[in-house]
Design an enzyme around this catalytic site. Structure first.
Site, PDB file in Angstrom:
ATOM      1  N   TRP A 324       0.793  -0.984   0.117  1.00  0.00           N
ATOM      2  CA  TRP A 324       0.084  -0.061  -0.013  1.00  0.00           C
ATOM      3  C   TRP A 324       0.989   1.246   0.088  1.00  0.00           C
ATOM      4  O   TRP A 324       0.546   2.209  -0.770  1.00  0.00           O
ATOM      5  CB  TRP A 324      -1.044   0.066   1.348  1.00  0.00           C
ATOM      6  CG  TRP A 324      -1.847   1.226   1.269  1.00  0.00           C
ATOM      7  CD1 TRP A 324      -3.034   1.596   0.756  1.00  0.00           C
ATOM      8  CD2 TRP A 324      -1.357   2.395   2.257  1.00  0.00           C
ATOM      9  NE1 TRP A 324      -3.456   2.461   1.126  1.00  0.00           N
ATOM     10  CE2 TRP A 324      -2.596   3.487   1.924  1.00  0.00           C
ATOM     11  CE3 TRP A 324      -0.493   2.791   2.783  1.00  0.00           C
ATOM     12  CZ2 TRP A 324      -2.534   4.853   2.268  1.00  0.00           C
ATOM     13  CZ3 TRP A 324      -0.534   4.082   3.379  1.00  0.00           C
ATOM     14  CH2 TRP A 324      -1.503   5.202   3.187  1.00  0.00           C
ATOM     15  N   HIS A 325       2.017   1.402   0.736  1.00  0.00           N
ATOM     16  CA  HIS A 325       2.888   2.439   0.740  1.00  0.00           C
ATOM     17  C   HIS A 325       3.741   2.466  -0.371  1.00  0.00           C
ATOM     18  O   HIS A 325       3.850   3.762  -0.730  1.00  0.00           O
ATOM     19  CB  HIS A 325       3.965   2.139   1.892  1.00  0.00           C
ATOM     20  CG  HIS A 325       3.463   2.746   3.397  1.00  0.00           C
ATOM     21  ND1 HIS A 325       2.588   1.541   4.168  1.00  0.00           N
ATOM     22  CD2 HIS A 325       3.369   3.725   3.845  1.00  0.00           C
ATOM     23  CE1 HIS A 325       2.161   2.092   5.143  1.00  0.00           C
ATOM     24  NE2 HIS A 325       2.592   3.332   5.106  1.00  0.00           N
ATOM     25  N   GLY A 326       3.815   1.773  -1.251  1.00  0.00           N
ATOM     26  CA  GLY A 326       4.450   2.060  -2.561  1.00  0.00           C
ATOM     27  C   GLY A 326       4.294   0.922  -3.606  1.00  0.00           C
ATOM     28  O   GLY A 326       4.665  -0.114  -3.169  1.00  0.00           O
ATOM     29  N   PHE A 516       2.030   8.171  -1.399  1.00  0.00           N
ATOM     30  CA  PHE A 516       1.641   6.829  -1.128  1.00  0.00           C
ATOM     31  C   PHE A 516       0.189   6.576  -1.417  1.00  0.00           C
ATOM     32  O   PHE A 516      -0.662   7.425  -1.863  1.00  0.00           O
ATOM     33  CB  PHE A 516       1.693   6.557   0.396  1.00  0.00           C
ATOM     34  CG  PHE A 516       3.015   6.618   0.872  1.00  0.00           C
ATOM     35  CD1 PHE A 516       4.109   6.223   0.121  1.00  0.00           C
ATOM     36  CD2 PHE A 516       3.243   7.088   2.110  1.00  0.00           C
ATOM     37  CE1 PHE A 516       5.402   6.380   0.346  1.00  0.00           C
ATOM     38  CE2 PHE A 516       4.614   7.403   2.412  1.00  0.00           C
ATOM     39  CZ  PHE A 516       5.677   7.030   1.708  1.00  0.00           C
TER      40      PHE A 516
END
Lengths: 516, 325
Positions: A324-326, A516
């Site tokens: 999800w963050h990257g 993000f």
């Protein structure tokens, strides 16, 4: 538009507030329309073309929810939910992960599929998750039926739209739907205080330290082998940058909402004071952790299906959090690393339980905090690195694989560090082995000061606990509370000159979580 | 209400404190971390002041500093030449200000202005480079005072917190914005450390295309008026001006029509000023393998080639008698 820019602070925000409170409370539809329109202007300022994307997403999700309300209790709702979640994930996947997938397939297969080079729509990860959570609640019959306007405003409300907190419908919609909602000087002042603290964190603490982190990580990216000291210095600097950047952002979001008399949930609670990784995740990006816990970890079975399955669920949840963050393998690895940390901690806890030992002594707690911070630091290297090679090189320098070396000009800091490290057996690396342009003059003092702040200074909600700054009750309020009086105003007004200076200076730097 | 009053009062106090701090303790107070730049600039000024008789000043940014050999030009032309190249971040106005201080009646100034300096946006937030702000506010208050008050305010408002700390605590820490080249200069002001042997293997700035040559000049660049003012000043002070193109790394990102358009625009501009232009853009373009660390800097053997070519172009122009006033 960035919260810390003059366009937002001096033009957009006053206009949005003025419009909202000039419209009489009895015309609540007009008020909500105003705030929705303002939020869309805020979003469209970045890229007007993507307004259609967020509009499409809101309409589709509202339609899916309506369908579920209509067929509640029937098997069809499960399919409707699955379809709705799939549309959300497809949209997110297309914009955020398509190129990642193409690059991965190319690397594995040797094909040369051209990447789509899509621009990641701002906030897509946030408004997608906000709406998936809503669909989940509707399916579980834990959501009320809202009007389209109420729902739209809930999704696009500008204080949380870009980077959270990931709010829940039942937390927010009832607040702005009160027909008695009027301008409150106390709420405005409280919101302004939280907002100012946030902007100071961002502009006066996070942005200045970013130079050190960027210089060190860029040097590693160029293939320079870092000295032991620089590797630690750059990593700690990045840990401070992301801390104050995200903490500042969260404060600003909470403060902005409060100016409209809306309270947001807590999103950041001194995470570097955590005594374990699980504790860290209860303090860092709290609303995201809550989302993953309720909509992924629990549906997977949580801790109800035995220790092995629980650990598998933890790993899977953290992998998803990393992704999800990257859209990159370093982010996946970062998530996996935190998953492994949590599994180890889980096993440690089970072991202690079996031994009947519950360590509470202060020395154990300090050691646990230190160890947690070190584990988080190692994770940040992966998180910030552009490649595994870069991360490996930095981590190798940190553990001394490239020698116990400190830069020749470390004496610039005038803290006696050169002598100290020499006495500990470190060697001074000559200029060619050091990072050109990395100044130690004030930056070491700065990073040290930030460390002291994160460990020993109460956080925003603790300082303002008497003003009830967040939806939840504040635990461990600071002994000396901030007051909305002349002295409090003076205290918050003094550093504002530096914010004005930054408005006149370079362009506002975006928040890290905007990526993000 | 008291709280809001407190905030406004705090803001006013902050502004006042900062004004006093900058005015009394920072402005014009040399900080050790600009000494390297100051020494380099002072050295060039010293060369200009102590050279007897008419001289040639090669004026520009670092494409002159690390791109033209004043020593070789002196030997070829038999006229004392000085490398008066500084750094692009110092801005066109300041570079021309230094040239004005150095040029005497009878001297020749060869303008080798970098392409992006023509696009200089003036003392605006869009440009105000930290190196310029740091240097001018601490080392050259005399120049700062010559600027309009609004520009002075712009410069002073861009002073960084680090500079304030440096000035208050007399920090001797080095700063990345301070380029100390004092150990690498010859008696003509040329940099001597840009040898092919010392060429950095990796330098992204060599291959980075210049935006101006890709997209053209902005609508109202202030570099052109600054050059015009300088040429008018030169006429009045009997200083001959010749212009040429700066050396630059070739790059496939540049489209031939945009390059031709840029060259035409510069030629037309100098023609309106009656300033002869020698050479061409193509003659000043070098392969990236001849560049030292950035797209404007050359390695020593390329500097030599460039200087010989430039001297050949200058000889006929120098023979032309200067127009009397």
């Amino acid at each position: 538009m960035i919260f810390s820019s003059w366009q937002f602070t001096l033009i957009f925000l006053p206009l949005a507030l003025l419009g909202f409170f000039v419209i009489p409370a009895r015309h609540d539809t007009a008020r909500k329309l105003w705030l929705t329109a303002a939020s869309l202007v805020f979003y469209g300022y970045w890229k007007v073309e993507y307004l259609s994307l967020i509009g499409f997403s809101v309409v589709i999700n509202y339609g899916v929810a309506e369908a579920m309300f209509r067929w509640h209790g029937r098997p069809a709702t499960r399919w409707i939910l699955t379809g709705g979640v799939a549309v959300n994930l497809l949209l997110l996947g297309y914009f955020k992960y398509a190129d990642f997938l193409i690059r991965t397939v190319n690397a594995v297969s040797g094909w040369e599929v051209s990447p789509l080079n899509l621009i990641l729509p701002l906030a897509i990860s946030f408004f997608t998750f906000t709406q998936i959570a809503y669909l989940g609640d509707v399916y579980r019959e834990q959501a009320r039926h809202y009007s389209f306007l109420d729902y739209s405003l809930f999704v696009v409300l500008f204080p949380h739209l870009i980077a959270g907190p990931i709010v829940r419908h039942w937390e927010i919609i009832p607040q702005y739907s009160q027909k008695t909602l009027r301008f409150s000087a106390a709420d405005f002042s409280t919101g302004l205080s939280i907002f100012l603290i946030g902007i100071y964190k961002k502009l006066l603490l996070a942005d200045p330290v970013s130079g050190v982190a960027n210089t060190v990580f860029d040097a590693a990216h160029r293939g320079i082998t870092l000295t032991w000291f620089d590797a630690w210095f750059g990593t700690v600097a990045y840990a401070m940058q992301i801390y104050f950047d995200f903490s500042g952002y969260s404060d600003m979001a909470i403060g902005l909402a409060r100016m409209f008399s809306i309270k947001f949930p807590c999103n950041f609670n001194s995470p570097y004071k955590a005594e374990s990784i699980a504790d860290f995740w209860k303090r860092w990006h709290i609303t995201l952790t809550r989302f993953f816990r309720e909509y992924l970890y629990f549906p997977l079975g949580g801790n109800r299906r035995g220790l092995i399955r629980q650990n598998f669920n933890i790993l899977l949840t953290m992998l998803a959090s990393g992704l999800w963050h990257g859209a990159g393998w370093t982010f996946v690895a970062w998530g996996a690393l935190h998953g492994i940390y949590l599994v180890i901690q889980n096993l440690w806890r089970v072991g202690l339980d079996r031994l009947g030992w519950r360590p509470v002594h202060w020395t154990y707690r300090i050691a646990a905090t230190g160890l947690t911070f070190l584990a988080v630091l190692a994770g940040w290297v992966l998180f910030r690195a552009n490649s595994f090679g870069q991360a490996r090189s930095i981590l190798a320098s940190m553990v001394g694989f490239h020698g116990f070396t400190v830069p020749y000009n470390i004496g610039e800091a005038r803290l006696g560090l050169g002598k100290l490290f020499s006495s500990l057996g470190a060697t001074l690396a000559p200029p060619p082995d050091c990072i050109e342009g990395l100044s130690y003059g004030w930056s070491i003092h700065g990073v040290a000061l930030l460390l002291l702040i994160v460990w020993f200074v109460p956080n925003t909600q603790q300082l303002l606990a008497s003003l009830s700054p967040i939806l939840e009750e504040v635990r461990q309020p600071a002994r000396r509370q901030f007051r909305l009086n002349l002295a409090g105003g003076l205290l918050l007004g003094l550093p504002a000159v530096m914010v004005i200076r930054s408005f006149m200076g370079s362009q506002a730097s975006p928040f890290l979580y905007f990526n993000f | 209400m008291k709280f809001i009053t407190g905030i406004l009062l705090g803001l006013l106090l902050g502004v006042a404190a900062e004004g006093i701090l900058v005015g009394a303790a920072i402005r014009g107070r040399p900080i050790p971390s600009t000494d390297g730049l100051a020494a380099g600039f002072a050295y060039k000024q010293h060369l200009a002041d102590t050279t007897q008789g008419p001289k040639i000043l090669f004026v520009g940014g670092s494409s002159v500093d690390l791109g033209i050999s004043a020593k070789q030009a002196t030997q070829e032309l038999g006229i004392p030449c000085i490398n008066y190249g500084f750094m692009v971040p110092m801005g066109l106005d300041y570079i021309l200000h230094l040239a004005r201080k150095a040029a005497k009646p009878g001297d020749t100034v060869v303008l080798v202005i970098e392409y992006n300096l023509y696009d200089w946006p003036g003392h605006s937030t869009a440009w105000l480079d930290p190196m310029y702000v740091r240097y001018v506010s601490s080392q050259d208050d005399g120049y700062l005072r010559t600027l309009p008050l609004s520009d002075q305010g712009q410069v002073l408002s861009h002073i960084s917190d680090i500079q304030i700390l440096d000035a208050l605590f007399r920090s001797s820490a080095k700063n990345a914005l301070d380029v100390d080249s004092s150990g690498f200069r010859n008696a003509f002001g040329d940099r001597t450390d840009n040898t092919r042997k010392a060429r950095p293997l990796e330098a992204t700035w060599r291959s980075r295309p210049l935006q101006i040559l890709k997209d053209g000049y902005s609508a109202h660049p202030k570099g052109f008026p600054a050059v015009r003012d300088f040429c008018e000043w030169a006429k009045v002070h009997r200083v001959r001006v010749i212009a040429t193109f700066p050396n630059i790394a070739s790059n496939q990102a540049y489209k031939p029509e945009m390059l031709a358009q840029t060259e035409r625009r510069l030629r037309d501009f100098y023609q309106t000023l009656d300033v002869p232009v020698v050479g061409s853009m193509e003659q000043a373009t070098f392969p990236q393998s001849d560049c030292y660390d950035t797209l404007y800097h050359l390695v020593d053997d390329a500097v030599s080639k460039r200087t010989i070519a430039l001297v050949d172009l200058l000889k006929p122009a120098l023979k032309t008698e200067q127009q009397p006033e």
